[in-house]
Scaffold this motif. Structure first.
Motif, PDB file in Angstrom:
ATOM      1  N   PHE A 153      -1.723  36.098 -17.619  1.00  0.00           N
ATOM      2  CA  PHE A 153      -0.339  35.636 -17.745  1.00  0.00           C
ATOM      3  C   PHE A 153       0.648  36.689 -17.255  1.00  0.00           C
ATOM      4  N   PHE A 154       0.404  37.965 -17.560  1.00  0.00           N
ATOM      5  CA  PHE A 154       1.284  39.031 -17.075  1.00  0.00           C
ATOM      6  C   PHE A 154       1.237  39.130 -15.555  1.00  0.00           C
ATOM      7  N   PHE A 155       0.057  39.015 -14.982  1.00  0.00           N
ATOM      8  CA  PHE A 155      -0.089  39.055 -13.531  1.00  0.00           C
ATOM      9  C   PHE A 155       0.690  37.920 -12.873  1.00  0.00           C
TER      10      PHE A 155
ATOM     11  N   VAL B 165      -6.009  27.536 -16.314  1.00  0.00           N
ATOM     12  CA  VAL B 165      -7.210  28.206 -16.824  1.00  0.00           C
ATOM     13  C   VAL B 165      -6.839  29.115 -17.995  1.00  0.00           C
ATOM     14  N   GLY B 166      -5.738  29.856 -17.859  1.00  0.00           N
ATOM     15  CA  GLY B 166      -5.288  30.726 -18.942  1.00  0.00           C
ATOM     16  C   GLY B 166      -4.965  29.952 -20.208  1.00  0.00           C
ATOM     17  N   ILE B 167      -4.301  28.829 -20.080  1.00  0.00           N
ATOM     18  CA  ILE B 167      -3.949  28.006 -21.242  1.00  0.00           C
ATOM     19  C   ILE B 167      -5.220  27.472 -21.907  1.00  0.00           C
ATOM     20  N   LEU B 168      -6.174  27.024 -21.100  1.00  0.00           N
ATOM     21  CA  LEU B 168      -7.443  26.555 -21.663  1.00  0.00           C
ATOM     22  C   LEU B 168      -8.162  27.676 -22.413  1.00  0.00           C
ATOM     23  N   LEU B 169      -8.102  28.897 -21.886  1.00  0.00           N
ATOM     24  CA  LEU B 169      -8.719  30.029 -22.574  1.00  0.00           C
ATOM     25  C   LEU B 169      -8.017  30.335 -23.897  1.00  0.00           C
ATOM     26  N   VAL B 170      -6.698  30.205 -23.933  1.00  0.00           N
ATOM     27  CA  VAL B 170      -5.960  30.415 -25.184  1.00  0.00           C
ATOM     28  C   VAL B 170      -6.400  29.394 -26.227  1.00  0.00           C
TER      29      VAL B 170
END
Length: 119
Positions: free
Chosen positions: A78-80, A37-42
């Motif tokens: 990503f930090f979490f 999900v994070g990569i898609l948001l980036v």
């Protein structure tokens, strides 16, 4: 006359694309899904900014709201995840091996690409 093709056995996909039933050894499915999900948001965030620079987004208020939502969320995610999985990595490897692996896998490519693009 040709004979009909025998149908190959096709495996059914796992339940959902992001949440799999089976876990690879040492993988945390929820962390993998959150990272996806994070990569898609980036990717979406970069495309969103490019669309704005190209003049494809007419309403500035909409742009700023979506931009703020994406950038307020994906980096903390990503930090979490890094913190969540760090203890497991420390238990698996000694500190020297862990640091050497991180430098080789993360720091060296960053330095190399920074040098290439800034030169």
């Amino acid at each position: 006359m040709t004979e009909p093709m025998e149908s190959a056995h096709i495996q059914k996909p796992h339940r959902g694309a992001l949440f799999r039933d089976e876990t690879a050894v040492g993988r945390v499915n929820a962390a993998d899904s959150a990272r996806s999900v994070g990569i898609l948001l980036v990717v979406f965030g970069h495309a969103w900014r490019a669309a704005d620079r190209a003049g494809l987004i007419a309403e500035d208020l909409i742009f700023r709201a979506i931009h703020s939502a994406i950038y307020a969320f994906h980096m903390p995610l990503f930090f979490f995840l890094a913190g969540l999985l760090f203890l497991e990595a420390l238990q698996k490897y000694d500190m020297e091996t862990l640091l050497k692996g991180r430098v080789k896998r993360l720091l060296w490519p960053m330095v190399l690409w920074s040098w290439i693009f800034l030169d």
